[in-house]
Design a protein around this motif. Structure first.
Motif, short mmCIF file in Angstrom:
data_model
loop_
_atom_site.label_atom_id
_atom_site.label_comp_id
_atom_site.label_asym_id
_atom_site.label_seq_id
_atom_site.Cartn_x
_atom_site.Cartn_y
_atom_site.Cartn_z
N ARG A 108 0.82 -1.21 0.00
CA ARG A 108 0.00 0.00 0.00
C ARG A 108 0.86 1.26 0.00
O ARG A 108 0.40 2.33 -0.37
N GLN A 109 2.11 1.15 0.42
CA GLN A 109 2.99 2.31 0.49
C GLN A 109 3.76 2.53 -0.80
O GLN A 109 4.49 3.50 -0.92
N VAL A 110 3.62 1.64 -1.77
CA VAL A 110 4.35 1.77 -3.02
C VAL A 110 3.68 2.85 -3.87
O VAL A 110 2.57 2.67 -4.35
N PRO A 111 4.34 4.01 -4.01
CA PRO A 111 3.69 5.13 -4.70
C PRO A 111 3.53 4.92 -6.20
O PRO A 111 2.62 5.48 -6.80
N ARG A 137 9.96 -11.29 -7.71
CA ARG A 137 11.34 -11.01 -7.26
C ARG A 137 11.73 -9.56 -7.59
O ARG A 137 12.34 -8.87 -6.79
N LEU A 138 11.36 -9.11 -8.78
CA LEU A 138 11.66 -7.75 -9.19
C LEU A 138 10.96 -6.74 -8.26
O LEU A 138 11.58 -5.78 -7.80
N ILE A 139 9.69 -6.97 -7.97
CA ILE A 139 8.93 -6.09 -7.06
C ILE A 139 9.58 -6.13 -5.67
O ILE A 139 9.77 -5.09 -5.04
N ARG A 142 12.98 -4.20 -5.58
CA ARG A 142 12.87 -2.75 -5.74
C ARG A 142 12.15 -2.08 -4.56
O ARG A 142 12.59 -1.06 -4.06
N PHE A 143 11.03 -2.66 -4.13
CA PHE A 143 10.19 -1.97 -3.17
C PHE A 143 10.32 -2.48 -1.74
O PHE A 143 10.13 -1.71 -0.80
N PHE A 144 10.60 -3.76 -1.54
CA PHE A 144 10.69 -4.27 -0.18
C PHE A 144 12.12 -4.25 0.34
O PHE A 144 12.35 -4.16 1.53
N GLU A 145 13.07 -4.40 -0.56
CA GLU A 145 14.47 -4.37 -0.13
C GLU A 145 15.16 -3.07 -0.54
O GLU A 145 16.35 -2.91 -0.32
N LEU A 170 5.62 -3.80 -15.69
CA LEU A 170 4.98 -4.60 -14.65
C LEU A 170 4.06 -3.75 -13.78
O LEU A 170 2.92 -4.13 -13.49
N LEU A 171 4.52 -2.57 -13.40
CA LEU A 171 3.69 -1.68 -12.58
C LEU A 171 2.45 -1.22 -13.36
O LEU A 171 1.35 -1.12 -12.80
N GLU A 172 2.63 -0.95 -14.65
CA GLU A 172 1.48 -0.57 -15.48
C GLU A 172 0.48 -1.72 -15.55
O GLU A 172 -0.74 -1.51 -15.49
N ARG A 173 0.98 -2.95 -15.70
CA ARG A 173 0.09 -4.12 -15.77
C ARG A 173 -0.66 -4.31 -14.46
O ARG A 173 -1.87 -4.58 -14.46
N ILE A 174 0.05 -4.15 -13.33
CA ILE A 174 -0.59 -4.28 -12.02
C ILE A 174 -1.68 -3.22 -11.86
O ILE A 174 -2.79 -3.52 -11.42
N LYS A 175 -1.36 -2.02 -12.26
CA LYS A 175 -2.33 -0.92 -12.15
C LYS A 175 -3.57 -1.23 -12.99
O LYS A 175 -4.71 -1.08 -12.53
N THR A 176 -3.39 -1.70 -14.22
CA THR A 176 -4.50 -2.05 -15.10
C THR A 176 -5.33 -3.18 -14.51
O THR A 176 -6.57 -3.10 -14.49
#
Length: 185
Positions: A108-111, A137-139, A142-145, A170-176
């Motif tokens: 939820r904190q990933v802007p 792994r990529l997410i 980048r965001f957790f580590e 990937l972020l665009e796909r998640i958003k969609t």
């Protein structure tokens, strides 16, 4: 300036590695720098503190045992540790899938997602369940580590530009997927 800091860190690590090759007691700064990162990395896949401790211990034991064969390639020592930790996970889970622990509060904190997540809904979990282990792994990196693109590119052995493009897509796909899921609710 950040590149200079990176160079200073690499130089420090190089000295620590060379000292550890001569005296195992000199491995301590490397252990202190990377222990928590490796522990978190392993724990996200095991959900078991005892097992994580064992795998983490084995990872650092293997690193210390192999330090004399380690060839410094102007990359963070952590990249080698992540490889060893991944191998330890694979050995332990031979025919079992590796699990990812997704902490919803952190997601939820990933802007970059650009969406608001209702804490009562589990749509985000369903979207993340559709991702491949490589995407997760990529997410995670980048965001957790909080890894930078350069370090992720080293860990995943891909070009930095490729990592940026993959993450953006990937972020665009998640958003969609999230927008589509919210429309159905």
């Amino acid at each position: 300036m950040p590149a200079e800091n990176d160079d200073n860190e690499l130089e420090k690590e190089f000295l620590w590695i060379e000292m550890a090759k001569k005296d195992p007691k000199s491995f301590e700064p490397l252990y202190n720098k990377y222990y928590e990162q490796i522990f978190r990395f392993l724990y996200r896949r095991t959900e078991d503190v005892t097992l994580t401790s064992e795998l983490c211990s084995q990872t650092f034991y293997n690193a210390l045992s192999g330090i004399k064969r380690f060839k410094f390639q102007n990359k963070p020592f952590g990249a080698w540790l992540y490889t060893i930790a991944t191998n330890e996970l694979r050995k332990h889970f031979r025919n079992k899938p590796i699990h990812f622990i997704i902490e919803l509060d952190k997601i939820r904190q990933v802007p970059d997602l650009g969406i608001k997540v209702d804490p009562r809904e589990d749509l985000l979990i369903k979207v993340f369940e559709t991702l491949s282990p490589e995407e997760l792994r990529l997410i995670e990196l980048r965001f957790f580590e909080d890894k930078g693109f350069k370090e992720i590119s080293i860990l995943l052995k891909e070009k930095e530009g490729t990592i940026k493009m993959r993450l953006y897509r990937l972020l665009e796909r998640i958003k969609t997927l999230m927008e589509e899921a919210y429309e159905k609710v």
